[in-house]
Write a protein that holds these residues in place. Structure first.
Motif, short mmCIF file in Angstrom:
data_model
loop_
_atom_site.label_atom_id
_atom_site.label_comp_id
_atom_site.label_asym_id
_atom_site.label_seq_id
_atom_site.Cartn_x
_atom_site.Cartn_y
_atom_site.Cartn_z
N MET A 1 0.85 -1.18 0.00
CA MET A 1 0.00 0.00 0.00
C MET A 1 0.89 1.24 0.00
N ALA A 2 0.54 2.20 -0.83
CA ALA A 2 1.32 3.42 -0.91
C ALA A 2 1.22 4.20 0.40
N GLN A 3 2.31 4.85 0.76
CA GLN A 3 2.35 5.61 2.01
C GLN A 3 1.28 6.70 2.01
N GLN A 4 1.05 7.34 0.87
CA GLN A 4 0.03 8.39 0.79
C GLN A 4 -1.35 7.83 1.13
N ASP A 5 -1.67 6.64 0.62
CA ASP A 5 -2.95 6.01 0.95
C ASP A 5 -3.02 5.68 2.44
N PHE A 6 -1.94 5.14 2.98
CA PHE A 6 -1.90 4.83 4.40
C PHE A 6 -2.14 6.09 5.22
N ASP A 7 -1.47 7.17 4.85
CA ASP A 7 -1.63 8.44 5.58
C ASP A 7 -3.05 8.99 5.44
N THR A 8 -3.63 8.86 4.26
CA THR A 8 -5.01 9.32 4.05
C THR A 8 -5.97 8.52 4.92
N VAL A 9 -5.81 7.21 4.96
CA VAL A 9 -6.68 6.37 5.79
C VAL A 9 -6.50 6.74 7.27
N ALA A 10 -5.28 6.98 7.70
CA ALA A 10 -5.04 7.39 9.08
C ALA A 10 -5.77 8.70 9.38
N ASP A 11 -5.72 9.65 8.44
CA ASP A 11 -6.45 10.91 8.62
C ASP A 11 -7.96 10.67 8.67
N GLN A 12 -8.44 9.82 7.79
CA GLN A 12 -9.87 9.52 7.76
C GLN A 12 -10.34 8.92 9.07
N LEU A 13 -9.56 7.99 9.60
CA LEU A 13 -9.95 7.28 10.82
C LEU A 13 -9.63 8.04 12.09
N GLY A 14 -8.68 8.96 12.00
CA GLY A 14 -8.23 9.68 13.19
C GLY A 14 -7.35 8.83 14.08
N ARG A 15 -6.76 7.80 13.51
CA ARG A 15 -5.88 6.90 14.25
C ARG A 15 -5.03 6.13 13.24
N THR A 16 -4.02 5.46 13.74
CA THR A 16 -3.21 4.61 12.88
C THR A 16 -4.02 3.39 12.48
N PRO A 17 -4.17 3.15 11.18
CA PRO A 17 -4.93 1.97 10.75
C PRO A 17 -4.19 0.68 11.08
N ARG A 18 -4.96 -0.37 11.25
CA ARG A 18 -4.38 -1.67 11.60
C ARG A 18 -4.68 -2.69 10.52
N ALA A 19 -3.72 -3.53 10.27
CA ALA A 19 -3.88 -4.73 9.44
C ALA A 19 -4.35 -4.45 8.01
N ILE A 20 -4.01 -3.30 7.45
CA ILE A 20 -4.43 -2.99 6.08
C ILE A 20 -3.68 -3.87 5.09
N ARG A 21 -4.43 -4.42 4.14
CA ARG A 21 -3.83 -5.17 3.03
C ARG A 21 -3.78 -4.30 1.78
#
Length: 161
Positions: A1-21
Motif C-alpha cells: 500500500m502506498a504511504q500516501q494512501d496509508f496516511d489518508t486512511v489514518a487521517d480519515q480514521l483519526g488513528r493509525t490503521p491496523r492490518a491494512i492489506r
C-alpha cells in the motif's frame, strides 16, 4: 500500500490503521473509501471484518441510514423472501471464502450479521463497493439509498488533497 494512501486512511480514521492489506475501493475523488484488512491484527487478534469503510462522508451517511430502522426491516425480509435469504447466504459464503483464502480464522463468522441478520450497514456497503454490484444484496440496497448523499466531494480532506 502506498504511504500516501496509508496516511489518508489514518487521517480519515483519526488513528493509525491496523492490518491494512490494500485499498479495495476509491471514491470518485480518488481517496480510499474502503480498505481490505487482514483476518488478524498485527498482534494475532482475529479481525473477521475483511472490508472496512474509511471515508468519513460515507460513514456519516451510512450511520444516518442505520438510525432509520432499515436494518430491522432488512432482517425481517430474510424470513419472508427466500431468494433474498439465499443471495445473502451467498454473500456470506463468498466473504468467508475470500477471507479464508488469505488466512482462516477457523470460524464461520463473517461480519455485519451475515447470514442470519443485518447488524452493520457499514460492513455491507464496504463489501458491495469492494466487490461490485450483485454480490451483497443489502450492500447494494444501502448504496441505492445513499445515492443522493455520497459521494459528494473530497472524502479525506477539506482542500481535496
Amino acid at each position: 500500500m502506498a504511504q500516501q494512501d496509508f496516511d489518508t486512511v489514518a487521517d480519515q480514521l483519526g488513528r493509525t490503521p491496523r492490518a491494512i492489506r490494500e485499498v479495495a475501493h476509491r471514491c470518485p475523488s480518488g481517496h480510499p473509501a474502503v480498505i481490505q484488512t487482514s483476518p488478524r491484527l498485527e498482534d494475532g487478534t482475529p479481525f473477521p471484518t475483511l472490508y472496512y469503510s474509511t471515508c468519513p462522508r460515507l460513514n456519516s451517511a451510512i450511520s444516518t441510514l442505520e438510525t432509520s430502522g432499515v436494518m430491522k426491516e432488512m432482517t425481517d425480509r430474510l424470513g419472508t423472501d427466500p431468494e433474498l435469504a439465499a443471495a445473502y447466504l451467498r454473500a456470506h459464503e463468498s466473504y468467508l471464502a475470500e477471507r479464508d483464502a488469505i488466512e482462516s480464522l477457523g470460524t464461520g463468522v463473517t461480519a455485519g450479521g451475515m447470514p442470519g441478520r443485518v447488524k452493520c450497514l457499514h460492513v455491507h456497503v464496504a463489501h458491495a463497493l469492494a466487490k461490485g454490484p450483485g454480490v451483497n444484496p443489502f450492500g447494494d440496497e444501502a448504496l441505492e439509498m445513499l445515492a443522493g448523499h455520497w459521494p459528494t466531494g473530497p472524502c479525506a480532506a477539506e482542500d481535496g488533497d
